[in-house]
Enzyme design. Structure first.
Site, PDB file in Angstrom:
ATOM      1  N   CYS A 269      21.530 -32.313  45.715  1.00 30.62           N
ATOM      2  CA  CYS A 269      22.907 -32.598  45.298  1.00 30.62           C
ATOM      3  C   CYS A 269      23.710 -33.251  46.422  1.00 30.62           C
ATOM      4  O   CYS A 269      24.646 -33.995  46.170  1.00 30.62           O
ATOM      5  CB  CYS A 269      23.605 -31.310  44.868  1.00 30.62           C
ATOM      6  SG  CYS A 269      22.871 -30.620  43.396  1.00 30.62           S
TER       7      CYS A 269
ATOM      8  N   ALA B 141      26.927 -24.311  41.246  1.00 32.48           N
ATOM      9  CA  ALA B 141      27.351 -24.845  39.961  1.00 32.48           C
ATOM     10  C   ALA B 141      26.642 -24.151  38.797  1.00 32.48           C
ATOM     11  O   ALA B 141      27.272 -23.688  37.846  1.00 32.48           O
ATOM     12  CB  ALA B 141      27.081 -26.346  39.927  1.00 32.48           C
TER      13      ALA B 141
ATOM     14  N   CYS C 195      -4.348 -20.298  40.586  1.00 35.57           N
ATOM     15  CA  CYS C 195      -2.978 -19.914  40.996  1.00 35.57           C
ATOM     16  C   CYS C 195      -2.954 -18.465  41.492  1.00 35.57           C
ATOM     17  O   CYS C 195      -3.306 -17.544  40.745  1.00 35.57           O
ATOM     18  CB  CYS C 195      -2.011 -20.074  39.831  1.00 35.57           C
ATOM     19  SG  CYS C 195      -0.339 -19.524  40.232  1.00 35.57           S
TER      20      CYS C 195
HETATM   21 ZN   LIG Z   1       0.667 -19.838  38.153  1.00 31.93          ZN
END
Ligand SMILES: [Zn+2]
Length: 336
Positions: A182, A37, A241
């Site tokens: 969905c 979609a 991260c």
């Molecule tokens: Zn990151």
């Protein structure tokens, strides 16, 4: 405005784009992953705007798609046309002046690595693994990655900009991405168009060089409950991260996974390395299996299950949710 093609004149008249911006768009190329979609909606807008695309999807058109996947027709569903093919034909019918480079494939690092220069990556996928892969790919190439997601009447947008944190991996534990899909919670078409429009306008801003206009916040919209939020997420940078802080990109590894469960569909995808479809067609027919052949796939039934083999060696086994069962059935049909 004399050097802008007739079809783009209204867009070039808009002060944010202008003739110069329109000429910029003509020189840019965007990678769009997923042609459900969201992918259908955003590609329609960008191709009309004059942006060339590389499009990729691993699936084919089904009748349940037609409520919201605006590029496809009943005939595409009846023919089970691969979405990449149906989308590309429709998009080129809309605008022959842009390039639409279509691929039937499951996106992996092996698939992404040899791609030529691209300016921006659009997320129109339905799963976390592929989103993290695209996040890392875009960071490594130092190009923007436009994350988007919708379920029910709820949608999210966030743009990962090169050199600016947080990235999607940083935000992952704060976003409600796991759980509902969905297939389980349903989806209404208006939220898809809304989220796709945000992706399209951010793409236009970036490609025309109006970076100062870009939205840096996480946008959340619930169209049914009439709620929307714009969240400053700068403080959500994860200092450990591996993607945006350490530049280690943990998702950029060769794909060793041989199976995948397709989002909420009772379909398991099994990968095989094959050398074209012709040899396998002969093999299946020698085993007295009735095979339906299209230009892109072979399809047959085995133990009551529908099997669909693509040229890139992926077999979709329908009506199962157990990878071992699916692999065993593929072994029975194609050999190990
Ligand atoms: Zn990151």
């Amino acid at each position: 405005m004399t050097d802008v093609p007739e079809r783009y004149k209204r867009q070039a008249r808009f002060h944010g784009i202008g003739a110069e911006g329109q000429n910029e768009l003509a020189m840019k190329r965007v990678l769009l992953v997923g042609l459900g979609a969201l992918g259908a909606a955003v590609s329609d807008q960008l191709v009309r705007a004059g942006v060339s695309l590389i499009i990729v999807d691993r699936d084919y058109v089904e009748v349940t798609n037609l409520q919201r996947q605006t590029l496809y027709t009943e005939q595409d569903a009846a023919d089970e046309t691969p979405k990449a093919i149906a989308a590309s034909e429709r998009l080129q019918a809309i605008n022959r002046d842009v390039a639409v480079d279509a691929h039937i494939a499951d996106v992996s690092w092996d698939w992404l690595r040899p791609l030529p220069h691209i300016d921006l990556v659009l997320d129109a996928t339905d799963n976390v693994e592929t989103r993290l892969l695209l996040n890392d790919f875009a960071l490594e190439r130092e190009i923007p990655f436009l994350f988007a997601s919708c379920v029910g009447a709820y949608g999210m947008n966030y743009t990962v900009m090169p050199g600016q944190a947080p990235c999607l991996r940083c935000l992952m534990r704060h976003l409600p991405l796991a759980g509902q899909t969905c297939a389980t919670a349903g989806v209404v078409a208006p939220i898809v168009q809304h989220v796709a429009s945000r992706q399209a306008v951010e793409t236009l801003k970036y490609l025309t060089g109006r970076h100062e206009k870009m939205e840096r916040r996480l946008l959340i919209e619930d169209m049914w409950e009439n709620q929307s939020q714009r969240l400053d997420v700068e403080r959500l940078v994860d200092v450990s991260c591996p993607s945006c802080q350490q530049q280690e990109y943990p998702s950029l590894v060769p794909n060793r996974q041989q199976t995948a469960l397709l989002c909420g569909r009772d379909v398991v995808q099994v990968r095989r390395s094959i050398d074209g479809l012709d040899g396998l067609l002969d093999q299946l027919r020698r085993a007295e299996i009735v095979v339906k052949q299209t230009p892109f796939t072979l399809e047959w039934r085995w133990r009551g299950h529908r099997m669909l083999l693509f040229k890139d060696g992926r077999v979709l086994v329908h009506g199962v949710d157990d990878a071992h069962v699916a692999v065993a059935m593929v072994d029975e049909c194609l050999g190990r």
